[in-house]
Scaffold this motif. Structure first.
Motif, PDB file in Angstrom:
ATOM      1  N   LEU A 122       0.825  -1.218   0.000  1.00 41.62           N
ATOM      2  CA  LEU A 122       0.000   0.000   0.000  1.00 41.62           C
ATOM      3  C   LEU A 122       0.856   1.263   0.000  1.00 41.62           C
ATOM      4  O   LEU A 122       0.472   2.272  -0.606  1.00 41.62           O
ATOM      5  CB  LEU A 122      -0.945   0.007   1.203  1.00 41.62           C
ATOM      6  CG  LEU A 122      -2.158  -0.919   1.105  1.00 41.62           C
ATOM      7  CD1 LEU A 122      -3.015  -0.824   2.371  1.00 41.62           C
ATOM      8  CD2 LEU A 122      -3.007  -0.565  -0.108  1.00 41.62           C
ATOM      9  N   SER A 123       1.998   1.227   0.652  1.00 40.97           N
ATOM     10  CA  SER A 123       2.870   2.413   0.685  1.00 40.97           C
ATOM     11  C   SER A 123       3.387   2.741  -0.709  1.00 40.97           C
ATOM     12  O   SER A 123       3.343   3.894  -1.150  1.00 40.97           O
ATOM     13  CB  SER A 123       4.038   2.186   1.648  1.00 40.97           C
ATOM     14  OG  SER A 123       3.592   2.046   2.977  1.00 40.97           O
ATOM     15  N   PHE A 124       3.872   1.721  -1.409  1.00 40.32           N
ATOM     16  CA  PHE A 124       4.348   1.958  -2.776  1.00 40.32           C
ATOM     17  C   PHE A 124       3.182   2.287  -3.707  1.00 40.32           C
ATOM     18  O   PHE A 124       3.306   3.148  -4.593  1.00 40.32           O
ATOM     19  CB  PHE A 124       5.118   0.737  -3.286  1.00 40.32           C
ATOM     20  CG  PHE A 124       6.567   0.743  -2.919  1.00 40.32           C
ATOM     21  CD1 PHE A 124       7.505   1.383  -3.732  1.00 40.32           C
ATOM     22  CD2 PHE A 124       7.010   0.133  -1.757  1.00 40.32           C
ATOM     23  CE1 PHE A 124       8.849   1.400  -3.401  1.00 40.32           C
ATOM     24  CE2 PHE A 124       8.353   0.144  -1.410  1.00 40.32           C
ATOM     25  CZ  PHE A 124       9.278   0.778  -2.227  1.00 40.32           C
ATOM     26  N   THR A 125       2.047   1.608  -3.517  1.00 40.11           N
ATOM     27  CA  THR A 125       0.875   1.908  -4.349  1.00 40.11           C
ATOM     28  C   THR A 125       0.442   3.352  -4.162  1.00 40.11           C
ATOM     29  O   THR A 125       0.158   4.059  -5.137  1.00 40.11           O
ATOM     30  CB  THR A 125      -0.290   0.971  -3.985  1.00 40.11           C
ATOM     31  OG1 THR A 125       0.092  -0.385  -4.205  1.00 40.11           O
ATOM     32  CG2 THR A 125      -1.515   1.288  -4.826  1.00 40.11           C
ATOM     33  N   ARG A 126       0.395   3.795  -2.923  1.00 40.79           N
ATOM     34  CA  ARG A 126      -0.019   5.173  -2.617  1.00 40.79           C
ATOM     35  C   ARG A 126       0.922   6.179  -3.268  1.00 40.79           C
ATOM     36  O   ARG A 126       0.484   7.165  -3.860  1.00 40.79           O
ATOM     37  CB  ARG A 126      -0.049   5.348  -1.100  1.00 40.79           C
ATOM     38  CG  ARG A 126      -0.387   6.742  -0.600  1.00 40.79           C
ATOM     39  CD  ARG A 126      -0.282   6.727   0.915  1.00 40.79           C
ATOM     40  NE  ARG A 126      -0.296   8.074   1.481  1.00 40.79           N
ATOM     41  CZ  ARG A 126      -1.322   8.609   2.123  1.00 40.79           C
ATOM     42  NH1 ARG A 126      -2.431   7.914   2.266  1.00 40.79           N
ATOM     43  NH2 ARG A 126      -1.259   9.833   2.629  1.00 40.79           N
ATOM     44  N   MET A 127       2.233   5.912  -3.169  1.00 41.41           N
ATOM     45  CA  MET A 127       3.203   6.843  -3.733  1.00 41.41           C
ATOM     46  C   MET A 127       3.116   6.882  -5.261  1.00 41.41           C
ATOM     47  O   MET A 127       3.084   7.955  -5.864  1.00 41.41           O
ATOM     48  CB  MET A 127       4.615   6.462  -3.307  1.00 41.41           C
ATOM     49  CG  MET A 127       5.698   7.365  -3.879  1.00 41.41           C
ATOM     50  SD  MET A 127       7.367   6.892  -3.371  1.00 41.41           S
ATOM     51  CE  MET A 127       7.563   5.318  -4.214  1.00 41.41           C
ATOM     52  N   VAL A 224       5.681  -6.466  -8.522  1.00 42.31           N
ATOM     53  CA  VAL A 224       7.070  -6.003  -8.438  1.00 42.31           C
ATOM     54  C   VAL A 224       7.672  -6.296  -7.065  1.00 42.31           C
ATOM     55  O   VAL A 224       8.854  -6.666  -6.945  1.00 42.31           O
ATOM     56  CB  VAL A 224       7.144  -4.492  -8.748  1.00 42.31           C
ATOM     57  CG1 VAL A 224       8.558  -3.957  -8.513  1.00 42.31           C
ATOM     58  CG2 VAL A 224       6.716  -4.217 -10.187  1.00 42.31           C
ATOM     59  N   LEU A 225       6.858  -6.125  -6.009  1.00 43.39           N
ATOM     60  CA  LEU A 225       7.362  -6.268  -4.641  1.00 43.39           C
ATOM     61  C   LEU A 225       7.282  -7.701  -4.132  1.00 43.39           C
ATOM     62  O   LEU A 225       7.642  -7.963  -2.979  1.00 43.39           O
ATOM     63  CB  LEU A 225       6.588  -5.345  -3.701  1.00 43.39           C
ATOM     64  CG  LEU A 225       6.766  -3.846  -3.956  1.00 43.39           C
ATOM     65  CD1 LEU A 225       5.772  -3.045  -3.140  1.00 43.39           C
ATOM     66  CD2 LEU A 225       8.188  -3.401  -3.630  1.00 43.39           C
ATOM     67  N   VAL A 243       9.961   1.778  -8.601  1.00 46.18           N
ATOM     68  CA  VAL A 243       8.914   2.705  -9.043  1.00 46.18           C
ATOM     69  C   VAL A 243       8.715   2.606 -10.550  1.00 46.18           C
ATOM     70  O   VAL A 243       7.578   2.555 -11.044  1.00 46.18           O
ATOM     71  CB  VAL A 243       9.259   4.147  -8.635  1.00 46.18           C
ATOM     72  CG1 VAL A 243       8.250   5.136  -9.230  1.00 46.18           C
ATOM     73  CG2 VAL A 243       9.278   4.282  -7.117  1.00 46.18           C
ATOM     74  N   VAL A 244       9.813   2.563 -11.297  1.00 45.59           N
ATOM     75  CA  VAL A 244       9.723   2.490 -12.763  1.00 45.59           C
ATOM     76  C   VAL A 244       9.063   1.191 -13.205  1.00 45.59           C
ATOM     77  O   VAL A 244       8.212   1.188 -14.117  1.00 45.59           O
ATOM     78  CB  VAL A 244      11.131   2.622 -13.384  1.00 45.59           C
ATOM     79  CG1 VAL A 244      11.089   2.307 -14.878  1.00 45.59           C
ATOM     80  CG2 VAL A 244      11.668   4.030 -13.163  1.00 45.59           C
TER      81      VAL A 244
END
Length: 387
Positions: A122-127, A224-225, A243-244
């Protein structure tokens, strides 16, 4: 006399012929000079008018970019920020982890690991959702104002019947229409409701596209994660690549331009109906100015040229994002690598920064100042081929 005439008549004829020819050539030359002078004056006037029109359009173009930055964009970004915070709230996860840390016996190890895994995704999704949505919304609104500005310029000039329309008059109409403050007779250029619908479509992403956007972005982040452990070291290169990769997987989902449906409706009449369902007598079968504006906007968003602009803008936005993450975590720390568990809280803090007003934050300004982006919108406003 007759004998004199007979002896000299050839000379007389020759003299008269030469003089007549000379006079005729003189008149032809004089007419040519006058015609050339007239043509030069006409060309000079045309050049002067062209320069005046170019100056007017340039001033109008620059002003509508400023209008977008100071009116539509801040409002849309504020609403988008609240929707992202609402849909991707991670406070409940962090609170449960904090309670579990203070009361070790309340959660099992597997439950803690599951919470951390959800927090990671969720942290990466949010960002990444915030980065993508900020970039796309800023580009979409820029497309809107340039298409609308061109229509208003042409329609206003046609309405007043003058190509030498002062810039102040054009901007007066634009500001009047933008703030819905014009009288009914001025509304003939673009209907008040149609303009309101078109400007309000900037909130389509927040109102209708957000759920699908988040779902697909979360799926990309999960892929990815997958297998990334909290103890794994993440340096600036790994974060950038993560991110990419999430963006690449997301953008490659479905059809080549599937992401356009998150930003605007496939059928303009659908949004028109939803936005104004309370209005009586709405005839959706009629082709209106709103329909024309929406069709033009979707055509631009679905073009190869715009897809290239999106790619360039996202890459530049990711680069700027990494600069901020390096600044927050300390460039030295991120270069040597930090455990993923320590990076996640900082990643969550990045999100609100992306939605600050253009005048206060550099992300949107960075995107707008990319040379390819500037050229794209200049050509779009001028209604010229983008490629």
């Amino acid at each position: 006399m007759w004998e004199l005439w007979r002896r000299h008549r050839r000379k007389v004829y020759l003299t008269v012929g030469v003089l007549g020819s000379g006079y005729l050539l003189y008149r032809l030359y004089d007419a040519h000079i006058r015609r050339r002078s007239e043509l030069e004056r006409e060309l000079a006037n045309e050049r002067e008018n062209d320069e005046l029109i170019k100056a007017q359009m340039q001033a109008h173009f620059e002003n509508i970019q400023q209008i977008a930055d100071t009116t539509t964009l801040p409002h849309a970004m504020l609403y988008l920020s609240s929707r992202v915070a609402e849909e991707l709230d991670i406070m409940h996860l962090t609170e449960r982890l904090i309670r579990g840390k203070g009361q070790p016996n309340t959660m099992t190890t597997s439950e803690k690991l599951e919470l951390w895994d959800r927090l990671k995704i969720l942290s990466f999704t949010r960002m990444v959702v915030s980065l993508w949505a900020m970039t796309m919304l800023s580009l979409y609104i820029r497309v809107q104002v340039n298409i609308l500005g061109r229509h208003l310029y042409i329609d206003t000039a046609r309405d007043l019947g003058s190509s030498d329309l002062p810039v102040s008059s054009i901007l007066f109409f634009y500001f009047s229409i933008l703030y819905m403050a014009f009288s009914p007779e001025e509304a003939d250029l673009i209907d008040r409701n149609e303009l309101q619908q078109f400007l309000a479509s900037a909130d389509f992403l927040s109102n209708y596209g957000m759920s699908t956007l988040i779902s697909n972005m979360q799926a990309a982040a999960s892929e990815v994660l997958k297998g990334k452990q909290l103890k794994d070291l993440f340096n600036s290169t790994v974060v950038h690549e993560t991110v990419v990769k999430i963006l690449d997987i997301f953008m490659s989902m479905g059809s080549p331009h599937h992401w356009v449906d998150y930003i605007m409706p496939e059928d303009a009449r659908f949004y028109k109906f939803v936005a104004f369902s309370d209005s009586a007598g709405t005839n959706l079968s009629d082709v209106t100015k709103f329909d024309q504006l929406m069709v033009e906007t979707r055509a631009v968003l679905s073009s190869v040229e715009f897809a290239n602009i999106v790619d360039i803008s996202l890459k530049r936005a990711v680069k700027a994002l990494m600069e901020d993450i390096n600044a927050q975590l300390g460039e030295g720390n991120l270069l040597s690598g930090m455990p993923l568990a320590k990076i996640l809280p900082r990643i969550a803090q990045i999100t609100p920064i992306l939605f600050e007003e253009p005048s206060n934050k550099r992300f949107i300004q960075i995107i707008q100042n990319i040379p390819e982006v500037e050229l794209f919108f200049t050509l779009l406003y001028a209604n010229m081929p983008i490629s």
